[in-house]
Design a protein around this motif. Structure first.
Motif, PDB file in Angstrom:
ATOM      1  N   ALA A  96      74.700  60.536  24.682  1.00 14.62           N
ATOM      2  CA  ALA A  96      74.741  59.176  24.145  1.00 14.62           C
ATOM      3  C   ALA A  96      73.519  58.870  23.288  1.00 14.62           C
ATOM      4  O   ALA A  96      73.615  58.194  22.260  1.00 14.62           O
ATOM      5  N   SER A  97      72.354  59.394  23.682  1.00 19.39           N
ATOM      6  CA  SER A  97      71.120  59.070  22.960  1.00 19.39           C
ATOM      7  C   SER A  97      70.947  59.888  21.681  1.00 19.39           C
ATOM      8  O   SER A  97      70.272  59.450  20.752  1.00 19.39           O
ATOM      9  N   THR A  98      71.555  61.080  21.635  1.00 15.96           N
ATOM     10  CA  THR A  98      71.377  61.945  20.459  1.00 15.96           C
ATOM     11  C   THR A  98      72.588  61.991  19.545  1.00 15.96           C
ATOM     12  O   THR A  98      72.477  62.400  18.390  1.00 15.96           O
ATOM     13  N   GLY A  99      73.747  61.598  20.067  1.00 12.81           N
ATOM     14  CA  GLY A  99      74.967  61.694  19.278  1.00 12.81           C
ATOM     15  C   GLY A  99      75.611  63.071  19.312  1.00 12.81           C
ATOM     16  O   GLY A  99      76.646  63.286  18.662  1.00 12.81           O
ATOM     17  N   LEU A 100      75.036  64.007  20.043  1.00 10.06           N
ATOM     18  CA  LEU A 100      75.649  65.332  20.175  1.00 10.06           C
ATOM     19  C   LEU A 100      76.821  65.259  21.148  1.00 10.06           C
ATOM     20  O   LEU A 100      76.832  64.438  22.059  1.00 10.06           O
ATOM     21  N   PRO A 101      77.820  66.110  20.983  1.00  9.23           N
ATOM     22  CA  PRO A 101      78.938  66.121  21.925  1.00  9.23           C
ATOM     23  C   PRO A 101      78.456  66.386  23.354  1.00  9.23           C
ATOM     24  O   PRO A 101      77.520  67.163  23.571  1.00  9.23           O
ATOM     25  N   ALA A 102      79.100  65.784  24.321  1.00  9.65           N
ATOM     26  CA  ALA A 102      78.714  65.952  25.719  1.00  9.65           C
ATOM     27  C   ALA A 102      78.814  67.405  26.148  1.00  9.65           C
ATOM     28  O   ALA A 102      78.013  67.887  26.958  1.00  9.65           O
ATOM     29  N   GLU A 103      79.802  68.117  25.592  1.00  7.75           N
ATOM     30  CA  GLU A 103      79.948  69.533  25.939  1.00  7.75           C
ATOM     31  C   GLU A 103      78.728  70.331  25.484  1.00  7.75           C
ATOM     32  O   GLU A 103      78.266  71.249  26.160  1.00  7.75           O
ATOM     33  N   GLN A 104      78.183  69.963  24.321  1.00  6.81           N
ATOM     34  CA  GLN A 104      77.025  70.683  23.804  1.00  6.81           C
ATOM     35  C   GLN A 104      75.781  70.387  24.622  1.00  6.81           C
ATOM     36  O   GLN A 104      74.997  71.298  24.932  1.00  6.81           O
ATOM     37  N   THR A 105      75.558  69.126  24.995  1.00  8.26           N
ATOM     38  CA  THR A 105      74.373  68.807  25.792  1.00  8.26           C
ATOM     39  C   THR A 105      74.468  69.444  27.177  1.00  8.26           C
ATOM     40  O   THR A 105      73.445  69.831  27.757  1.00  8.26           O
ATOM     41  N   ALA A 106      75.679  69.587  27.704  1.00 11.79           N
ATOM     42  CA  ALA A 106      75.840  70.254  28.995  1.00 11.79           C
ATOM     43  C   ALA A 106      75.451  71.722  28.893  1.00 11.79           C
ATOM     44  O   ALA A 106      74.796  72.272  29.790  1.00 11.79           O
ATOM     45  N   VAL A 107      75.833  72.380  27.799  1.00 13.36           N
ATOM     46  CA  VAL A 107      75.461  73.774  27.607  1.00 13.36           C
ATOM     47  C   VAL A 107      73.945  73.900  27.432  1.00 13.36           C
ATOM     48  O   VAL A 107      73.308  74.797  28.003  1.00 13.36           O
ATOM     49  N   LEU A 108      73.339  73.012  26.665  1.00 11.68           N
ATOM     50  CA  LEU A 108      71.889  73.044  26.475  1.00 11.68           C
ATOM     51  C   LEU A 108      71.166  72.861  27.808  1.00 11.68           C
ATOM     52  O   LEU A 108      70.164  73.537  28.090  1.00 11.68           O
ATOM     53  N   PHE A 109      71.672  71.964  28.648  1.00  9.65           N
ATOM     54  CA  PHE A 109      71.063  71.744  29.955  1.00  9.65           C
ATOM     55  C   PHE A 109      71.170  72.997  30.819  1.00  9.65           C
ATOM     56  O   PHE A 109      70.230  73.359  31.539  1.00  9.65           O
ATOM     57  N   SER A 110      72.316  73.689  30.746  1.00 10.48           N
ATOM     58  CA  SER A 110      72.485  74.911  31.541  1.00 10.48           C
ATOM     59  C   SER A 110      71.542  76.006  31.070  1.00 10.48           C
ATOM     60  O   SER A 110      71.159  76.872  31.865  1.00 10.48           O
TER      61      SER A 110
END
Length: 582
Positions: free
Chosen positions: A446-460
């Motif tokens: 929400a804060s960056t505008g990146l897709p949620a799927e992408q932020t989940a992968v980055l977090f992993s």
């Protein structure tokens, strides 16, 4: 990690309190310890950080169950304490691993284990249920106060084969206990480096550089990228080069004053196998088993593939180790022994690696009896030169405590106090680690505008460090690469902030693309395009780098260019990143 600033600073003043030689996990650990105490410290690595043995471990974070029969109780206790600290301090990369031991006998190995413990024999033998039960009881006792993971349990033959029907039907029982595994060990090395550099401007680091003795106790630093040579005046040198300690000492002392050999490493080789049936059959467990010759082997799911190993062979030249054909055959034979119905096709071996265990010099004919503990030896300088503190032995799990021990010895030599304790200090993406990763990644989206799927992968991949990477990705135009789970700006972030100098730094260590067998030729070319553009390389330099990388993959990791060409890109759930205008 600004290389130019580091070299400029050394030209202006070649004096440092400590020069740490070797950027493996132990060298990075002692560098971090000293840097956080405010020491003027420089770490020098001849290749890339964590590119030697620290990239070739079994990916286990463990107490060392089998070290109990060597009588190394203090090492096992220390390892279990450090294992549990890593579970707390690096939850983004270190996780519990249920470990199952197939048991083929009841009394086997009991008498032999006793005489081995007493040092009366070097001969290995199979371990039976009683010997394994005793060892696991000690394991539980040593962790009783922390109790982060369940105690061990024994299963009957029927229950074992009910859960793992592919196991060798000759088993009598099985035992399951908990240790841990590390998903991205090389990235933990980078996090140690970054944490050390956060200690202040007095902490500096150089990869692709070497030092050597000049004269009168003075040293020269050689920049392996530009060929430039600079003067260096350290008050103390820490030799943390692992299997290269004796080789490094030869460059630190004049020929007539070189010390006796300190190291006697052994080679361990591993295979990464892409066999979904084998991976699923393991059901999240590591199988910790004995081959028919008594050699301990391991087998567990690793980043969607299966890791199996390892060998234990004496080596003379740590720089030339690779997994040889006979080692591959041995590992596959051991797999056939424990899982008789499993057959691995050659094309299912997607990666192989080999490294040298930094063991102390020993003439023991049985490599499994060589102590795995760590200690430091100080060699006094000659002709006014600084003392050299050599870090001998050690295992990956205990890198923090070994770094702490070495740093305290260095601080004592320098007459400096310890200001910060790292025992409970989180590492990199383990800082402020959320209880609910899903909520965290959705907020980041929400804060960056990146897709949620992408932020989940980055977090992993990066834990909470994904915040900085996601913000960087969102700040400029981006595009997906042939591997759809990566984008150009993610790689660009790694190149700019993590001292990437060669393509293998990026594809073998800053990412897990190569080790997981997910690297294709198209992805290789795309990553090279990003790196070459950032470095400003002309076409000839780009071609040279391509050849260098493909040769390394073929000769060291068993992956030929045609293998890369034949691979289909693995689809992921990551949405393709929309090109941005900035």
């Amino acid at each position: 990690m600004n290389r130019k600033q580091t070299l400029d600073g050394l030209r202006q003043s070649p004096k440092v309190d400590v020069c740490v030689l070797g950027g493996g996990i132990n060298g990075l650990s002692v560098f971090r310890e000293l840097a956080l105490q405010g020491v003027n410290v420089l770490i020098v690595e001849k290749a890339d950080y964590c590119s030697g043995a620290s990239a070739a471990l079994s990916r286990m974070v463990h107490g060392g169950l089998r070290y109990l029969e060597n009588g190394e109780f203090s090492l096992v206790k220390e390892s279990l304490v450090e294992r549990d600290r890593l579970l707390r301090n690096a939850p983004h990369y270190v996780a519990p691993l249920p470990t199952t031991v197939p048991v083929f006998d009841i009394f086997s190995g009991l008498a032999n284990g006793i005489v081995r413990f007493l040092g009366l024999t070097r001969r290995p033998s199979r371990r039976g249920a009683i010997a394994i039960k005793a060892g696991l009881g000690i394991y539980d006792f040593l962790t009783r106060k922390r109790a982060l993971m369940p105690k061990h349990q024994f299963r009957s033959r029927k229950a074992t084969l009910g859960k793992w029907p592919a196991l060798n039907p000759a088993i009598r029982n099985s035992a399951t206990y908990y240790d841990a595994w590390v998903s991205h060990p090389e990235r933990i090395g980078i996090e140690l480096l970054r944490d050390g550099l956060s200690g202040g401007e007095q902490a500096r680091a150089l990869n692709y550089a070497t030092i050597e003795e000049a004269s009168g106790g003075h040293y020269r630093l050689h920049d392996g990228l530009t060929g430039e040579t600079l003067a260096l005046r350290p008050r103390l040198i820490v030799n943390a080069t692992g299997g290269w300690i004796d080789i490094a000492n030869a460059s630190l002392f004049p020929a007539e004053a070189r010390p006796e050999p300190l190291m006697g490493g052994t080679k361990g080789s591993h295979l990464i196998i892409d066999n979904p049936a084998l991976r699923d059959m393991l059901d999240g467990h590591m199988i910790y088993y004995e081959n028919e010759d008594g050699r301990i082997c391991i087998l567990f799911p690793y980043l969607g593939k299966v890791l199996v190993g390892s060998t234990d062979i004496r080596v003379d030249d740590p720089g030339m180790v690779r997994c040889e054909a006979d080692e591959r055959d041995y590992i596959l034979q051991s797999l056939t022994f424990v899982l008789p119905g499993i057959r691995i096709r050659p094309e299912e071996i997607v990666f192989q690696f080999s490294g040298v265990r930094p063991l102390p010099a020993s003439k023991d004919s049985f490599t499994g009896r060589i102590p795995r503990d760590h200690f430091c030896t100080v060699l006094e300088g000659r002709d006014g030169g600084p003392p050299v503190l050599c870090m001998i032995g050690g295992k990956w799990t205990t890198f923090r405590s070994f770094g702490e021990l070495s740093a305290d010895m260095a601080l004592d030599r320098l007459g400096l106090p310890r200001r910060i304790d790292t025992a409970e200090r989180p590492l990199g993406g383990g800082r402020d680690y959320p209880e609910n990763g899903g909520d965290w990644t959705r907020a980041l989206s929400a804060s960056t505008g990146l897709p949620a799927e992408q932020t989940a992968v980055l977090f992993s991949r990066y834990g909470t460090d994904a915040l900085d990477i996601a913000c960087f990705i969102a700040a400029g135009p981006d595009h997906v690469l042939p591997h759809p789970a990566y984008s150009a700006r993610e790689l660009l972030y790694l190149i700019r902030s993590e001292a990437v100098e060669h393509l293998d730094d990026l594809l073998l260590r800053r990412t897990a693309l190569a080790v997981t067998g997910e690297l294709s030729l198209g992805m290789t070319e795309a990553a090279l395009d990003v790196l070459a553009a950032e470095k400003g390389w002309p076409a000839a330099r780009r071609a040279e780098e391509r050849t260098r990388f493909l040769t390394l993959m073929r000769e060291r990791h068993g992956v030929a260019e045609e293998n890369l060409s034949a691979r289909n890109e693995q689809r992921s759930d990551v949405c393709e990143t929309t090109a941005r205008s900035g």
